[in-house]
Design an enzyme around this catalytic site. Structure first.
Site, PDB file in Angstrom:
ATOM      1  N   SER A  70     -42.073 -57.056 -22.300  1.00 47.87           N
ATOM      2  CA  SER A  70     -41.645 -58.105 -21.367  1.00 47.87           C
ATOM      3  C   SER A  70     -42.428 -57.940 -20.073  1.00 47.87           C
ATOM      4  CB  SER A  70     -40.139 -57.975 -21.110  1.00 47.87           C
ATOM      5  OG  SER A  70     -39.844 -58.569 -19.871  1.00 47.87           O
ATOM      6  N   ASP A 171     -34.738 -80.347 -28.955  1.00 49.31           N
ATOM      7  CA  ASP A 171     -35.314 -79.385 -28.003  1.00 49.31           C
ATOM      8  C   ASP A 171     -36.686 -78.904 -28.461  1.00 49.31           C
ATOM      9  OD1 ASP A 171     -32.817 -79.740 -27.020  1.00 49.31           O
ATOM     10  OD2 ASP A 171     -32.085 -77.742 -27.507  1.00 49.31           O
ATOM     11  N   TYR A 221     -20.102 -76.283 -29.933  1.00 47.09           N
ATOM     12  CA  TYR A 221     -21.178 -77.172 -30.376  1.00 47.09           C
ATOM     13  C   TYR A 221     -21.026 -77.444 -31.874  1.00 47.09           C
ATOM     14  CZ  TYR A 221     -25.915 -78.951 -31.016  1.00 47.09           C
ATOM     15  OH  TYR A 221     -26.993 -79.752 -31.306  1.00 47.09           O
TER      16      TYR A 221
HETATM   17  C1  GLA Z   1     -28.566 -78.678 -27.490  1.00 46.57           C
HETATM   18  C2  GLA Z   1     -29.159 -78.736 -28.897  1.00 46.57           C
HETATM   19  C3  GLA Z   1     -29.847 -80.078 -29.142  1.00 46.57           C
HETATM   20  C4  GLA Z   1     -28.960 -81.255 -28.779  1.00 46.57           C
HETATM   21  C5  GLA Z   1     -28.338 -81.044 -27.394  1.00 46.57           C
HETATM   22  C6  GLA Z   1     -27.305 -82.092 -27.077  1.00 46.57           C
HETATM   23  O1  GLA Z   1     -29.588 -78.657 -26.537  1.00 46.57           O
HETATM   24  O2  GLA Z   1     -30.055 -77.691 -29.105  1.00 46.57           O
HETATM   25  O3  GLA Z   1     -30.263 -80.157 -30.488  1.00 46.57           O
HETATM   26  O4  GLA Z   1     -27.987 -81.477 -29.750  1.00 46.57           O
HETATM   27  O5  GLA Z   1     -27.711 -79.773 -27.266  1.00 46.57           O
HETATM   28  O6  GLA Z   1     -27.895 -83.321 -26.979  1.00 46.57           O
END
Ligand code: GLA
Length: 375
Positions: A70, A171, A221
């Site tokens: 790191s 993302d 989530y």
């Molecule tokens: C996180 C997840 C994404 C998406 C967002 C909500 O960032 O990694 O895939 O679902 O939450 O939009």
């Protein structure tokens, strides 16, 4: 330049020359929790990045070894590819390699230096940037021939299989396909995408950190995702062709309300409405019209907070303060939720006053220094 400093640091530590790769964090303008429902999202990238310097390691190790230095802490960790690494954060690196091996690629011992200026836990996808940068590095060093889309899926599978978050593809896709000065309208079903330029010097985008790290995020989530999948299962009885909420018409959801759990219904309705908001905003932006930012972002936040229930009091407060501060155009919570940042579109000439009012209000209420990022 940071790149030269990291290459030098790699060389003096490992006594060999490495190659450097990087991938940025992301923002999302609108389209939250729509990606895993095969819907639409509108992300872009930030200037902060995750950097990886990498070289193959000489000599023959009985098992391939990954050595990671790191740059920030100057600590080195090491693991071999047959034993799961001890620390949770190492699982991202381990996961990416394992996913590549599943896809029948060979990887031998490597030396790696890492550096990141992406804030962690701020909802700007530092982990997706890590997986993307590490994936790009392995792809480059070992000539593995993965496309950027495959690298994005490798990053997503790493989250699913080694971290336990059943995330969508937004993302990773944003980190690997993002371009400065543009938003990406991504259709998460067909994976078609288009860049929508956003070139307004008179508008600034600021992120305000709620300073709440999303600890609940992983479990909550996945529960949101389960809700959506249950609704699809119910609807399939009457509409067998439905694969995801993306395929569901509002009228059909409404007509099936009596058969769906109340909370699941609220969440599914949010997803359908949010998808429509993405499409509406894209249409306006393509016509050079930014006037709908205010209503669409506000409606998105309300939906996330009240229907999808992924906000928290700090995020709600930041959004409320934003709408009471000078120069605001539109604001909402951003990302998976339960903490992280809000995204704020602000008139550039009133940026200083905006920041000052936001910071004063946040500090007074939460007795913590406000943190914001100008991106
Ligand atoms: C996180 C997840 C994404 C998406 C967002 C909500 O960032 O990694 O895939 O679902 O939450 O939009």
């Amino acid at each position: 330049m940071i790149e030269f400093r990291l290459l030098d640091q790699f060389e003096s530590h490992f006594r060999s020359k490495g190659r450097i790769f990087s991938s940025p964090g992301r923002i999302n303008v609108i389209g939250e929790h729509t990606d895993y429902n095969q819907g639409f999202v509108l992300p872009s990238i930030i200037k902060q990045k995750f950097y990886v310097v990498m070289a193959k390691r000489g000599g023959l190790d009985p098992f391939p070894i990954v050595r990671i230095l790191s740059s920030q802490s100057n600590e080195t960790v090491e693991f071999n590819l047959f034993t799961p690494p001890p620390k949770p954060w190492m699982k991202y690196f381990w996961g990416v390699i394992k996913e590549m091996m599943k896809r029948e690629r060979e990887i031998s011992s490597i030396d790696v230096l890492i550096y990141s200026d992406i804030p962690v836990g701020a909802g700007v996808s530092s982990s997706a940037a890590l997986c993307s940068a590490f994936g790009l590095a392995l792809n480059g060093i070992f000539n593995l021939g993965f496309s950027n889309l495959e690298l994005a899926k490798i990053g997503q599978d790493t989250e699913h299989n080694y971290i336990g978050v059943k995330c969508g593809l937004m993302d990773q896709f944003a980190s690997l396909f993002g371009k400065k000065g543009s938003f990406i309208k991504l259709d998460c079903q067909s994976l078609d995408f288009e860049y929508i330029p956003f070139d307004y010097p008179e508008i600034s985008i600021l992120l305000f950190n709620s300073r709440v790290k999303h600890n609940l995020a992983a479990s909550e989530y996945n529960l949101r995702r389960d809700s959506c999948e249950r609704v699809v299962d119910v609807l399939k009885f009457n509409y067998p062709n439905i694969q995801s909420l993306r395929d569901v018409l509002l009228i059909d959801l409404m007509n099936s309300q009596n058969f769906i759990d109340e909370i699941d219904f609220k969440r599914a309705l949010y997803v359908l409405e949010e998808n429509q908001r993405v499409l509406n905003l894209c249409e306006s932006l393509k016509n050079g019209d930014i006037s709908s930012l205010v209503t669409l972002l506000l409606a998105s936040h309300e939906g996330l907070s009240k229907q999808y229930e992924v906000s928290c009091s700090e995020l709600d407060y930041l959004v409320e303060s934003a709408y009471n501060s000078p120069g605001i155009i539109g604001a909402r919570m951003m990302g998976g939720g339960f903490g992280g940042c809000t995204i704020n579109f602000v008139k550039t000439d009133l940026k200083e006053q905006f920041v000052e009012k936001m910071c004063t209000q946040f500090e007074k209420k939460y007795l913590k220094t406000a943190i914001y990022y100008d991106i």
